[in-house]
Design a protein around this motif. Structure first.
Motif, short mmCIF file in Angstrom:
data_model
loop_
_atom_site.label_atom_id
_atom_site.label_comp_id
_atom_site.label_asym_id
_atom_site.label_seq_id
_atom_site.Cartn_x
_atom_site.Cartn_y
_atom_site.Cartn_z
N UNK A 6 -4.20 1.16 10.77
CA UNK A 6 -2.85 2.29 10.73
C UNK A 6 -2.85 1.89 8.97
N UNK A 7 -3.29 1.53 8.13
CA UNK A 7 -3.37 1.62 6.65
C UNK A 7 -4.19 2.70 6.28
N UNK A 8 -5.84 2.10 6.94
CA UNK A 8 -6.41 3.34 6.98
C UNK A 8 -6.21 4.31 6.88
N UNK A 9 -5.44 4.59 8.56
CA UNK A 9 -5.39 6.44 8.74
C UNK A 9 -4.03 6.60 8.00
N UNK A 10 -3.06 6.23 6.74
CA UNK A 10 -2.11 6.60 6.61
C UNK A 10 -3.14 6.82 5.15
N UNK A 11 -3.95 5.71 4.14
CA UNK A 11 -4.91 6.27 3.06
C UNK A 11 -5.80 7.62 3.37
N UNK A 12 -6.56 7.30 4.75
CA UNK A 12 -6.85 8.50 5.15
C UNK A 12 -6.27 9.93 5.41
N UNK A 13 -5.49 9.84 5.42
CA UNK A 13 -4.15 11.41 5.49
C UNK A 13 -3.62 11.84 4.20
N UNK A 50 0.95 -0.94 0.18
CA UNK A 50 0.27 -0.07 -0.20
C UNK A 50 1.28 1.36 0.26
N UNK A 51 1.50 0.86 0.86
CA UNK A 51 2.72 2.61 1.33
C UNK A 51 3.22 2.40 -0.25
N UNK A 52 3.71 1.26 -1.17
CA UNK A 52 4.15 1.62 -2.56
C UNK A 52 3.95 2.26 -3.11
N UNK A 53 2.54 2.05 -3.09
CA UNK A 53 0.87 1.81 -4.61
C UNK A 53 0.89 3.67 -4.82
N UNK A 54 0.97 3.80 -2.88
CA UNK A 54 0.90 5.65 -2.55
C UNK A 54 2.07 6.52 -2.67
N UNK A 55 2.75 6.08 -3.36
CA UNK A 55 4.45 6.17 -3.72
C UNK A 55 4.60 6.28 -4.84
N UNK A 56 3.69 5.33 -5.75
CA UNK A 56 4.65 5.34 -7.47
C UNK A 56 2.54 6.23 -8.37
N UNK A 57 2.41 6.08 -7.26
CA UNK A 57 0.72 6.35 -8.09
C UNK A 57 0.44 7.74 -7.11
N UNK A 58 1.16 8.74 -6.81
CA UNK A 58 0.66 10.23 -6.07
C UNK A 58 -0.45 10.90 -7.08
N UNK A 59 -1.21 11.26 -7.65
CA UNK A 59 -2.61 10.48 -7.85
C UNK A 59 -3.90 10.12 -7.88
N UNK A 60 -3.57 8.33 -6.86
CA UNK A 60 -3.76 8.33 -7.01
C UNK A 60 -4.88 8.91 -5.83
N UNK A 61 -6.22 8.54 -6.42
CA UNK A 61 -8.01 9.01 -5.76
C UNK A 61 -8.73 7.29 -4.81
#
Length: 135
Positions: free
Chosen positions: A59-66, A33-44
Motif C-alpha cells: 500500500x505504501x509502495x503504491x502511495x509513493x508511486x502515485x 511515510x504519510x507524514x513525511x510526504x505531507x511535510x516535504x511536498x517536493x520529496x523525490x
C-alpha cells in the motif's frame, strides 16, 4: 547533493519542506511515510536500509508511486548524525558522473563504476544521473 538523514519518526515534523532526498535510518510505519510526504511536498526519493525496505507494505509502495516518490534501498556509509544531519554526496562523484556521460560511457557502466567506487546504491546513482541539474 545532500541526503537528509532522519533517525526517528519524531524528526519528520521538523524537516525543511524543500527536502528532495531523505534517508530514513529507522523502520517507518505507514503513518511516518504519510507524514513525511505531507511535510516535504517536493520529496523525490526516500532511501531505506535493505532490511527496512523489505518490510514496506505494498500500500505504501503504491502511495509513493502515485506521489511520484521513488523508494530506494541503500545506506549512508560512515555517516554520523551527531555531526551533520545531511549525508553529502561528494562533488567528485557528481563530476565523475558528468565526465563519464560527456565521454559517452553507457549509463549501465557509469552506474556500475560509480556504485562500486562510492558505495552508493546503484539506484541512487541512477537517480543522480537522471537529475536535470547534472547536465
Amino acid at each position: 547533493m545532500k541526503i537528509r538523514v532522519v533517525s526517528t519518526g519524531n524528526e519528520i515534523l521538523s524537516l525543511n519542506p524543500n527536502e528532495k532526498v531523505v534517508h530514513l535510518a529507522f523502520r517507518p510505519s505507514n503513518k511516518d511515510v504519510f507524514l513525511l510526504v505531507e511535510t516535504c511536498p517536493k520529496l523525490e526519493v526516500i532511501q531505506l536500509p535493505k532490511s527496512y525496505r523489505r518490510t514496506v507494505s505494498r500500500a505504501i509502495e503504491m502511495f509513493l508511486e502515485m506521489q511520484k516518490v521513488e523508494l530506494l534501498e541503500g545506506d549512508v556509509w560512515g555517516h554520523r548524525k551527531d555531526i551533520n544531519e545531511y549525508f553529502i554526496i561528494p562533488p567528485s562523484v557528481i563530476s565523475k558522473i558528468r565526465s563519464m556521460k560527456a565521454e559517452g560511457t553507457p549509463a549501465e557502466r557509469i552506474v556500475e563504476k560509480i556504485a562500486q567506487e562510492s558505495k552508493l546504491n546503484p539506484k541512487m546513482v541512477s537517480y543522480i544521473m537522471s537529475r536535470k541539474d547534472l547536465e
